[in-house]
Enzyme design. Structure first.
Site, PDB file in Angstrom:
ATOM      1  N   HIS A 173       0.869  -1.144  -0.235  1.00 24.48           N
ATOM      2  CA  HIS A 173      -0.185  -0.054  -0.335  1.00 24.48           C
ATOM      3  C   HIS A 173       0.931   1.251  -0.001  1.00 24.48           C
ATOM      4  O   HIS A 173       2.373   1.019  -0.282  1.00 24.48           O
ATOM      5  CB  HIS A 173      -0.910  -0.342   1.653  1.00 24.48           C
ATOM      6  CG  HIS A 173      -0.039   0.254   2.193  1.00 24.48           C
ATOM      7  ND1 HIS A 173       0.234  -1.188   3.213  1.00 24.48           N
ATOM      8  CD2 HIS A 173      -0.316   1.252   3.534  1.00 24.48           C
ATOM      9  CE1 HIS A 173       0.916  -0.447   4.071  1.00 24.48           C
ATOM     10  NE2 HIS A 173       0.799   0.944   3.994  1.00 24.48           N
ATOM     11  N   HIS A 188       4.712   0.526   0.146  1.00 21.90           N
ATOM     12  CA  HIS A 188       5.787  -0.297   1.155  1.00 21.90           C
ATOM     13  C   HIS A 188       4.857  -1.107   1.752  1.00 21.90           C
ATOM     14  O   HIS A 188       3.430  -1.733   1.635  1.00 21.90           O
ATOM     15  CB  HIS A 188       6.097  -0.029   2.952  1.00 21.90           C
ATOM     16  CG  HIS A 188       4.717   1.458   3.315  1.00 21.90           C
ATOM     17  ND1 HIS A 188       4.070   2.635   2.322  1.00 21.90           N
ATOM     18  CD2 HIS A 188       4.216   1.649   4.485  1.00 21.90           C
ATOM     19  CE1 HIS A 188       3.785   3.264   3.229  1.00 21.90           C
ATOM     20  NE2 HIS A 188       3.338   1.845   4.227  1.00 21.90           N
ATOM     21  N   ARG A 225       5.223   6.481  14.235  1.00 21.72           N
ATOM     22  CA  ARG A 225       5.140   6.484  12.503  1.00 21.72           C
ATOM     23  C   ARG A 225       4.703   8.368  12.416  1.00 21.72           C
ATOM     24  O   ARG A 225       3.918   9.047  13.228  1.00 21.72           O
ATOM     25  CB  ARG A 225       4.259   6.237  11.543  1.00 21.72           C
ATOM     26  CG  ARG A 225       4.283   6.859  10.052  1.00 21.72           C
ATOM     27  CD  ARG A 225       3.318   5.776   9.193  1.00 21.72           C
ATOM     28  NE  ARG A 225       2.105   5.966   9.122  1.00 21.72           N
ATOM     29  CZ  ARG A 225       0.852   5.694   8.639  1.00 21.72           C
ATOM     30  NH1 ARG A 225       1.626   4.831   8.145  1.00 21.72           N
ATOM     31  NH2 ARG A 225      -0.414   6.502   8.189  1.00 21.72           N
TER      32      ARG A 225
HETATM   33  C1  SIN Z   1       3.347   1.216   7.887  1.00 20.92           C
HETATM   34  O1  SIN Z   1       2.637   0.632   6.349  1.00 20.92           O
HETATM   35  O2  SIN Z   1       3.279   2.732   7.770  1.00 20.92           O
HETATM   36  C2  SIN Z   1       3.949   0.581   8.280  1.00 20.92           C
HETATM   37  C3  SIN Z   1       5.045  -0.156   8.012  1.00 20.92           C
HETATM   38  C4  SIN Z   1       6.453  -0.960   9.549  1.00 20.92           C
HETATM   39  O3  SIN Z   1       5.154  -0.520  10.324  1.00 20.92           O
HETATM   40  O4  SIN Z   1       7.134  -1.219   8.551  1.00 20.92           O
END
Ligand code: SIN
Length: 277
Positions: free
Chosen positions: A98, A253, A268
């Protein structure tokens, strides 16, 4: 102050940056990092010791912080999203390809993810380069794609009907706000570099505007299979204090969920973006 050392990690995307302390960036270092971010789509750092306030201060150098309305915030830090998997959880956050916020009118420019606690093994994140994926298509197909727009939504992930509703009930909220669908071009031009990028993703794109579901599924299925080819990917292994900062317009990612019974704790911050064209 030293010049940041920028080391590309694959042909398709990504660069690791060494020789900088993100708490003490000079303007010249910041400009070098910004150039690397725009060129490589995702940049990685290790060994950074950023408190939540310092994480916010770093994010604010890039733009206004965008508060994700669905993620549970870090306690005491409403602008930082908690990306957490506890030992007793089976589902992780972001466990499929996504790009963040494509369901918004002006999708967040980028996401700055900081590792606070990582499992002994596993928990890597895969990244895919949407510039490289677009470049590898034929000229004729590119011309057709450039006439299309795609519909993106948050409702099937964050809404009341989401199949993740139970598994994520302690980590997602505001389900009633997952109501809007938005439309973006299938091929966008990067707002800063002008590079053409494929802008559909398996997480949030739900169809091609004006096409019926079967037609949309066929085209999107082709594009996803194309972008999922390993030559467009890079796999990042986290350590405590690592940071990945990805450009949501230029990358996908995928957080791997391969550490059952272990804890993984990330913070994040997303930075505001602009409408895409
Ligand atoms: C996300 O999709 O923002 C998280 C990615 C992660 O935890 O590596």
């Amino acid at each position: 102050m030293s010049e940041p050392q920028v080391r590309p990690v694959s042909d398709a995307l990504g660069a690791e940056i060494e020789g900088v302390d993100l708490n003490r960036l000079t303007d010249a270092q910041f400009e070098r990092i910004r150039a690397a971010y725009l060129e490589h789509g995702v940049i990685f750092f290790h060994g950074q010791e950023l408190s939540p306030e310092q994480h916010e201060a770093f994010a604010e150098r890039w733009g206004e912080i965008n508060v994700n309305r669905f993620f549970t915030p870090v306690e005491g830090h409403p602008r930082i999203a908690l990306v957490l998997k506890e030992p007793e959880h089976s589902a992780n956050i972001g466990g499929g390809w996504h790009t963040d916020h494509s369901y918004d009118d002006a999708p967040a420019m980028g996401s700055i993810l900081m590792a606070r606690q990582v499992p002994p093994t596993g928990g890597d994140t895969l990244f895919a380069g949407m510039g490289a994926a677009y470049d590898a298509l034929s000229d004729g197909f590119k011309t057709t794609l450039e006439t299309l727009r795609a519909v993106h939504s948050s409702r099937h992930i964050f809404g009341t009907e989401s199949k993740y509703a139970d598994a994520m009930s302690d980590r997602f909220g505001n389900q009633e706000q997952a109501t809007q669908d938005v439309v973006h071009p299938v091929v966008i031009r990067h707002p800063d570099t002008g590079r053409k990028l494929l802008y559909v993703n398996p997480g949030f794109t739900i169809g091609i505007e004006g096409w019926d579901p079967e037609e949309s599924k066929a085209l999107l299925g082709f594009l996803y299979a194309h972008a999922m080819k390993p030559e467009f990917h890079y796999r990042f292994t986290w350590k405590k204090g690592s940071i990945a900062f990805w450009d949501n317009r230029a990358t996908w990612h995928y957080a791997l969920n391969d550490y059952p019974g272990e804890r993984r704790l990330m913070h994040r911050i997303t930075v505001e973006g602009v409408a895409l064209s």
